[in-house]
Design a protein around this motif. Structure first.
Motif, PDB file in Angstrom:
ATOM      1  N   ASP A 216       0.864  -1.167   0.000  1.00  0.00           N
ATOM      2  CA  ASP A 216       0.000   0.000   0.000  1.00  0.00           C
ATOM      3  C   ASP A 216       0.908   1.226   0.000  1.00  0.00           C
ATOM      4  O   ASP A 216       0.522   2.312   0.361  1.00  0.00           O
ATOM      5  CB  ASP A 216      -0.938  -0.004   1.211  1.00  0.00           C
ATOM      6  N   GLN A 217       2.170   0.985  -0.429  1.00  0.00           N
ATOM      7  CA  GLN A 217       3.170   2.047  -0.401  1.00  0.00           C
ATOM      8  C   GLN A 217       3.158   2.811  -1.714  1.00  0.00           C
ATOM      9  O   GLN A 217       2.924   2.237  -2.770  1.00  0.00           O
ATOM     10  CB  GLN A 217       4.577   1.453  -0.233  1.00  0.00           C
ATOM     11  N   ASP A 218       3.480   4.087  -1.612  1.00  0.00           N
ATOM     12  CA  ASP A 218       3.565   4.905  -2.816  1.00  0.00           C
ATOM     13  C   ASP A 218       5.048   5.025  -3.198  1.00  0.00           C
ATOM     14  O   ASP A 218       5.680   6.038  -2.949  1.00  0.00           O
ATOM     15  CB  ASP A 218       2.943   6.280  -2.524  1.00  0.00           C
ATOM     16  N   LEU A 219       5.580   3.932  -3.747  1.00  0.00           N
ATOM     17  CA  LEU A 219       7.001   3.925  -4.106  1.00  0.00           C
ATOM     18  C   LEU A 219       7.139   3.780  -5.614  1.00  0.00           C
ATOM     19  O   LEU A 219       6.470   2.949  -6.226  1.00  0.00           O
ATOM     20  CB  LEU A 219       7.712   2.749  -3.421  1.00  0.00           C
ATOM     21  N   SER A 220       8.025   4.574  -6.198  1.00  0.00           N
ATOM     22  CA  SER A 220       8.183   4.532  -7.656  1.00  0.00           C
ATOM     23  C   SER A 220       8.922   3.251  -8.059  1.00  0.00           C
ATOM     24  O   SER A 220       9.675   2.686  -7.259  1.00  0.00           O
ATOM     25  CB  SER A 220       8.974   5.751  -8.126  1.00  0.00           C
ATOM     26  N   PRO A 221       8.731   2.777  -9.305  1.00  0.00           N
ATOM     27  CA  PRO A 221       9.454   1.587  -9.768  1.00  0.00           C
ATOM     28  C   PRO A 221      10.973   1.766  -9.662  1.00  0.00           C
ATOM     29  O   PRO A 221      11.702   0.826  -9.383  1.00  0.00           O
ATOM     30  CB  PRO A 221       9.034   1.458 -11.238  1.00  0.00           C
ATOM     31  N   GLU A 222      11.429   3.004  -9.855  1.00  0.00           N
ATOM     32  CA  GLU A 222      12.867   3.307  -9.750  1.00  0.00           C
ATOM     33  C   GLU A 222      13.393   3.002  -8.345  1.00  0.00           C
ATOM     34  O   GLU A 222      14.457   2.413  -8.174  1.00  0.00           O
ATOM     35  CB  GLU A 222      13.026   4.811  -9.962  1.00  0.00           C
ATOM     36  N   VAL A 223      12.594   3.404  -7.360  1.00  0.00           N
ATOM     37  CA  VAL A 223      12.970   3.162  -5.966  1.00  0.00           C
ATOM     38  C   VAL A 223      12.899   1.661  -5.681  1.00  0.00           C
ATOM     39  O   VAL A 223      13.775   1.093  -5.022  1.00  0.00           O
ATOM     40  CB  VAL A 223      12.052   3.976  -5.021  1.00  0.00           C
ATOM     41  N   GLY A 224      11.875   1.008  -6.229  1.00  0.00           N
ATOM     42  CA  GLY A 224      11.743  -0.440  -6.072  1.00  0.00           C
ATOM     43  C   GLY A 224      12.969  -1.158  -6.597  1.00  0.00           C
ATOM     44  O   GLY A 224      13.461  -2.114  -5.995  1.00  0.00           O
ATOM     45  N   GLU A 225      13.507  -0.676  -7.708  1.00  0.00           N
ATOM     46  CA  GLU A 225      14.686  -1.315  -8.309  1.00  0.00           C
ATOM     47  C   GLU A 225      15.890  -1.224  -7.361  1.00  0.00           C
ATOM     48  O   GLU A 225      16.599  -2.206  -7.131  1.00  0.00           O
ATOM     49  CB  GLU A 225      15.013  -0.628  -9.645  1.00  0.00           C
ATOM     50  N   VAL A 226      16.096  -0.036  -6.782  1.00  0.00           N
ATOM     51  CA  VAL A 226      17.228   0.125  -5.852  1.00  0.00           C
ATOM     52  C   VAL A 226      17.031  -0.788  -4.638  1.00  0.00           C
ATOM     53  O   VAL A 226      17.954  -1.503  -4.221  1.00  0.00           O
ATOM     54  CB  VAL A 226      17.368   1.592  -5.358  1.00  0.00           C
ATOM     55  N   LEU A 227      15.801  -0.780  -4.096  1.00  0.00           N
ATOM     56  CA  LEU A 227      15.540  -1.589  -2.896  1.00  0.00           C
ATOM     57  C   LEU A 227      15.767  -3.072  -3.186  1.00  0.00           C
ATOM     58  O   LEU A 227      16.344  -3.797  -2.378  1.00  0.00           O
ATOM     59  CB  LEU A 227      14.100  -1.362  -2.412  1.00  0.00           C
ATOM     60  N   GLU A 228      15.319  -3.502  -4.350  1.00  0.00           N
ATOM     61  CA  GLU A 228      15.462  -4.922  -4.703  1.00  0.00           C
ATOM     62  C   GLU A 228      16.941  -5.298  -4.860  1.00  0.00           C
ATOM     63  O   GLU A 228      17.398  -6.301  -4.310  1.00  0.00           O
ATOM     64  CB  GLU A 228      14.698  -5.208  -6.002  1.00  0.00           C
ATOM     65  N   ILE A 229      17.690  -4.472  -5.580  1.00  0.00           N
ATOM     66  CA  ILE A 229      19.117  -4.775  -5.789  1.00  0.00           C
ATOM     67  C   ILE A 229      19.852  -4.776  -4.446  1.00  0.00           C
ATOM     68  O   ILE A 229      20.627  -5.682  -4.141  1.00  0.00           O
ATOM     69  CB  ILE A 229      19.751  -3.754  -6.767  1.00  0.00           C
ATOM     70  N   GLU A 230      19.571  -3.750  -3.629  1.00  0.00           N
ATOM     71  CA  GLU A 230      20.287  -3.652  -2.348  1.00  0.00           C
ATOM     72  C   GLU A 230      19.897  -4.783  -1.400  1.00  0.00           C
ATOM     73  O   GLU A 230      20.682  -5.187  -0.557  1.00  0.00           O
ATOM     74  CB  GLU A 230      20.026  -2.285  -1.707  1.00  0.00           C
ATOM     75  N   ASN A 231      18.690  -5.301  -1.556  1.00  0.00           N
ATOM     76  CA  ASN A 231      18.253  -6.421  -0.714  1.00  0.00           C
ATOM     77  C   ASN A 231      18.901  -7.723  -1.182  1.00  0.00           C
ATOM     78  O   ASN A 231      19.522  -8.445  -0.409  1.00  0.00           O
ATOM     79  CB  ASN A 231      16.727  -6.514  -0.783  1.00  0.00           C
ATOM     80  N   LYS A 232      18.781  -8.005  -2.458  1.00  0.00           N
ATOM     81  CA  LYS A 232      19.227  -9.315  -2.954  1.00  0.00           C
ATOM     82  C   LYS A 232      20.748  -9.473  -2.916  1.00  0.00           C
ATOM     83  O   LYS A 232      21.252 -10.564  -2.746  1.00  0.00           O
ATOM     84  CB  LYS A 232      18.729  -9.532  -4.388  1.00  0.00           C
ATOM     85  N   TYR A 233      21.460  -8.366  -3.127  1.00  0.00           N
ATOM     86  CA  TYR A 233      22.925  -8.466  -3.198  1.00  0.00           C
ATOM     87  C   TYR A 233      23.593  -7.852  -1.969  1.00  0.00           C
ATOM     88  O   TYR A 233      24.773  -7.495  -2.020  1.00  0.00           O
ATOM     89  CB  TYR A 233      23.425  -7.808  -4.496  1.00  0.00           C
ATOM     90  N   ALA A 234      22.816  -7.737  -0.876  1.00  0.00           N
ATOM     91  CA  ALA A 234      23.309  -7.026   0.318  1.00  0.00           C
ATOM     92  C   ALA A 234      24.681  -7.539   0.762  1.00  0.00           C
ATOM     93  O   ALA A 234      25.582  -6.747   1.041  1.00  0.00           O
ATOM     94  CB  ALA A 234      22.297  -7.141   1.442  1.00  0.00           C
ATOM     95  N   GLY A 235      24.854  -8.856   0.807  1.00  0.00           N
ATOM     96  CA  GLY A 235      26.113  -9.432   1.291  1.00  0.00           C
ATOM     97  C   GLY A 235      27.295  -8.966   0.452  1.00  0.00           C
ATOM     98  O   GLY A 235      28.317  -8.513   0.980  1.00  0.00           O
ATOM     99  N   TYR A 236      27.142  -9.033  -0.864  1.00  0.00           N
ATOM    100  CA  TYR A 236      28.233  -8.634  -1.770  1.00  0.00           C
ATOM    101  C   TYR A 236      28.496  -7.129  -1.669  1.00  0.00           C
ATOM    102  O   TYR A 236      29.632  -6.678  -1.701  1.00  0.00           O
ATOM    103  CB  TYR A 236      27.879  -8.977  -3.221  1.00  0.00           C
ATOM    104  N   LEU A 237      27.399  -6.365  -1.564  1.00  0.00           N
ATOM    105  CA  LEU A 237      27.550  -4.906  -1.514  1.00  0.00           C
ATOM    106  C   LEU A 237      28.270  -4.486  -0.231  1.00  0.00           C
ATOM    107  O   LEU A 237      29.176  -3.654  -0.272  1.00  0.00           O
ATOM    108  CB  LEU A 237      26.181  -4.216  -1.613  1.00  0.00           C
ATOM    109  N   HIS A 238      27.888  -5.104   0.892  1.00  0.00           N
ATOM    110  CA  HIS A 238      28.542  -4.735   2.158  1.00  0.00           C
ATOM    111  C   HIS A 238      30.022  -5.083   2.122  1.00  0.00           C
ATOM    112  O   HIS A 238      30.858  -4.335   2.604  1.00  0.00           O
ATOM    113  CB  HIS A 238      27.862  -5.436   3.346  1.00  0.00           C
ATOM    114  N   ARG A 239      30.329  -6.238   1.513  1.00  0.00           N
ATOM    115  CA  ARG A 239      31.734  -6.643   1.432  1.00  0.00           C
ATOM    116  C   ARG A 239      32.527  -5.598   0.627  1.00  0.00           C
ATOM    117  O   ARG A 239      33.618  -5.194   1.002  1.00  0.00           O
ATOM    118  CB  ARG A 239      31.843  -8.018   0.760  1.00  0.00           C
ATOM    119  N   GLN A 240      31.920  -5.152  -0.480  1.00  0.00           N
ATOM    120  CA  GLN A 240      32.624  -4.177  -1.314  1.00  0.00           C
ATOM    121  C   GLN A 240      32.743  -2.823  -0.594  1.00  0.00           C
ATOM    122  O   GLN A 240      33.779  -2.172  -0.659  1.00  0.00           O
ATOM    123  CB  GLN A 240      31.895  -4.017  -2.650  1.00  0.00           C
TER     124      GLN A 240
END
Ligand SMILES: Cc1cc2nc3c(=O)[nH]c(=O)nc-3n(C[C@H](O)[C@H](O)[C@H](O)COP(=O)(O)OP(=O)(O)OC[C@H]3O[C@@H](n4cnc5c(N)ncnc54)[C@H](O)[C@@H]3O)c2cc1C
Length: 253
Positions: A216-240
């Protein structure tokens, strides 16, 4: 195409059906001179001649983006130099421009240099979806980002914060709607309630699935893309990110 004309003709005449072929205009290689880019500093200013900035092919690169990327950085720095303001230097962990310029001025070039993702050791952080998050505030400080552009950026930042909190605090429970949806997607049924954050970590679940099931959130697809990438690859991103922090500590020693 840099081959001598008689060789080009001989090669063409080996092609079946082209034994009698004539060349009207031979192929040719483009050659150009370049400066030694190791003689530049990170603002693309000559180390020897203060106030002299060079950008593009003359620095040993080839390519439109390579030329444009250097052009904007050299241009900004030339203006800052004239105004006696501090320079703009982009880091390797901040932008491909940073990688390109650092490579040019520290390694020099033996062949026309082109930027490639593989040249960036922090390429997981240098993504299209976060380019504005990486660079808009720098541009704004320099007076290069309009009020309207900055307003759009700030709205994205606000939505991202809201979206992250939503993923963490909202639970999805194994209702019949959810279980049927998962079955249709070929995803395992839920055994109990889980946070959206954890649910999104399933490889087959996308941000738009979350919006369909719990949104029920008013989030743009662009924001959804960032959230999805940062969620799925969190481990790799934190390491980097921690690698970047470690390297910066060493560089500033
Ligand atoms: C045939 C060909 C195909 C290419 N295809 C691609 C491609 O598909 N994709 C890609 O990314 N790149 C491609 N490139 C490479 C790309 O075009 C160049 O690397 C890029 O355009 C270089 O830009 P630049 O601004 O550094 O130099 P240039 O575009 O060469 O600009 C330099 C400018 O300086 C001017 N100039 C020179 N001397 C003086 C002077 N004394 N006073 C004032 N002005 C002067 C010139 O007239 C020129 O306008 C191609 C290049 C060629 C030759």
């Amino acid at each position: 195409t840099s081959l001598p004309e008689d060789i080009q003709l001989a090669i063409l005449r080996t092609i079946p059906g082209m034994k009698e072929v004539h060349i009207i205009r031979a192929g040719y290689g483009i050659e150009y001179d370049a400066l030694v880019p190791a003689q530049l500093d990170a603002t693309l200013q000559s180390k020897e001649i203060k106030g002299f900035f060079t950008a593009g092919q003359i620095n040993g690169t080839s390519g439109y983006e390579e030329a444009a990327a250097q052009g904007i950085l050299a241009g900004i720095n030339a203006a800052l130099f004239v105004k006696e303001r501090g320079p703009l230097i982009l880091k390797r962990s901040e932008a491909y421009i940073g990688v390109l310029i650092d490579d040019l001025i520290t390694k020099g070039v033996r062949e026309p240099y082109r930027i490639l993702t593989s040249r960036a050791e922090y390429r997981l952080l240098l993504r299209q979806d976060n380019a504005d998050l990486r660079l808009t505030e720098t541009g704004r400080r320099l007076g290069l980002v309009s009020d309207e552009r900055f307003r759009i950026y700030m709205e994205k930042v606000r939505q991202l914060k809201e979206g992250k909190a939503w993923l963490q605090k909202t639970k999805i429970s194994p209702s019949s709607k959810v279980q049927e949806y998962l079955k249709a997607k070929g995803s395992a049924p839920l055994k109990g309630g889980v946070s959206l954050d954890e649910f999104l970590r399933r490889p087959e679940i996308t941000f738009s699935d979350l919006m369909a099931l719990a949104g029920d959130q008013d989030l743009s697809p662009e924001v959804g893309e960032v959230l999805e990438i940062e969620n799925k690859y969190a481990g790799y991103l934190h390491r980097q990110e921690s690698h970047v922090a470690r390297m910066e500590k060493l560089e500033n020693k």
